[in-house]
Write a protein that holds these residues in place. Sequence first.
Motif, short mmCIF file in Angstrom:
data_model
loop_
_atom_site.label_atom_id
_atom_site.label_comp_id
_atom_site.label_asym_id
_atom_site.label_seq_id
_atom_site.Cartn_x
_atom_site.Cartn_y
_atom_site.Cartn_z
N VAL A 134 -12.56 -32.15 -64.59
CA VAL A 134 -11.94 -32.19 -65.91
C VAL A 134 -10.61 -31.44 -65.94
N SER A 135 -10.58 -30.25 -65.38
CA SER A 135 -9.35 -29.44 -65.43
C SER A 135 -8.16 -30.12 -64.74
N THR A 147 -6.97 -25.15 -59.37
CA THR A 147 -7.37 -23.86 -58.80
C THR A 147 -8.65 -23.35 -59.44
N PRO A 148 -9.38 -22.48 -58.74
CA PRO A 148 -10.63 -21.94 -59.29
C PRO A 148 -10.36 -20.88 -60.35
N ALA A 184 -12.15 -24.95 -53.32
CA ALA A 184 -10.68 -25.08 -53.41
C ALA A 184 -10.06 -25.50 -52.08
N VAL A 185 -10.74 -25.21 -50.98
CA VAL A 185 -10.23 -25.61 -49.67
C VAL A 185 -10.05 -27.13 -49.61
N HIS A 188 -7.43 -19.39 -65.04
CA HIS A 188 -7.44 -19.75 -63.62
C HIS A 188 -7.00 -18.59 -62.73
N ASN A 189 -7.36 -18.68 -61.46
CA ASN A 189 -6.81 -17.78 -60.44
C ASN A 189 -5.44 -18.36 -60.06
N SER A 190 -4.47 -18.16 -60.94
CA SER A 190 -3.17 -18.80 -60.76
C SER A 190 -2.41 -18.27 -59.56
N THR A 191 -2.84 -17.13 -59.03
CA THR A 191 -2.20 -16.63 -57.82
C THR A 191 -2.37 -17.60 -56.66
#
Length: 297
Positions: free
Chosen positions: A52-53, A80-81, A111-112, A241-244
């Motif tokens: 969805v994201s 991203t997670p 994410a990999v 999100h873990n935007s990094t």
Amino acid sequence: MAETSPVVLVTLPLALALIMGSLGLSLTPADFRRVLTQPRGVLIGLGNLLVVSPLLAFGVATLYGLDAFFAVGLVLLGSTPGGTTANMLTHLARGDTALSVSMTALSSIAAVVTVPLYLGLAIDRFDAGLSADVSLVGTSAQVFAITVVPLAVGMLIRSRRTDWAVARQETARKVALVAFLVVVVVSVASEFGRVADDIADLALAVVTLNLLAMGVSFALARLGRLDGRQATAVALELGVHNSTVAIAVGSLIDPRLTIPAAVYSVFMFLTGGAFARLMSRRNAAAEGAVPAGQPGR
């Protein structure tokens, strides 16, 4: 292809290693096994995160007619997670923190595959002219190195020195937050001159994505018969999100891809915090856990 600033190239891997390592310090194998013991919540949450994201990011980028690089960067962000900030806000919102942590752990591993997959689809969809520079296998290896490896190191430290790791979890979270803020500031500052004219349109797009992600995922979670605490965890996982990760991956390809994630990071604290405050009251009322006038946990 635009070149990434040497400062960013040095700062990003260190910051992301700190962030993912701090996440690893908070994880145990039980967080990965929860998909077997509590499958519905985890699977609905992961479905929102992994399908969805990214699709919402594609839709928002198309709706606003973003520049190709920004459109690809927005999809990269959407794939991203979640991260430790989502876990923290879920706790403050009286959400299901165990579910939040499980989604973060599992989506960080996934994410990999998912980040390179959606990145490649976005490059093709928006004709960003990066196909020759992006290898699915190479990007997967990079994502593995900058997410899974430090995550595994953090978990290994926790398993071997549990008391030490538990005692330092809060310190690790604070260090990770500082590292995250450094990444955002450096990314925006290094590229601001190049994107200043488009920053207003991009800000509107990222806020739209953020609000849609939380709203749609919360609704889908409730339709999937998750309770309010579980739906809160799912919504915050999509909103924060873990935007990094997106910034780090984007910087390895083209620095313009990092800007949507950096701008998103500025707003997600505001919207995520407001949502957490609202849900804290609703979840407390549903639980009957906190008398009127008392602060939430």
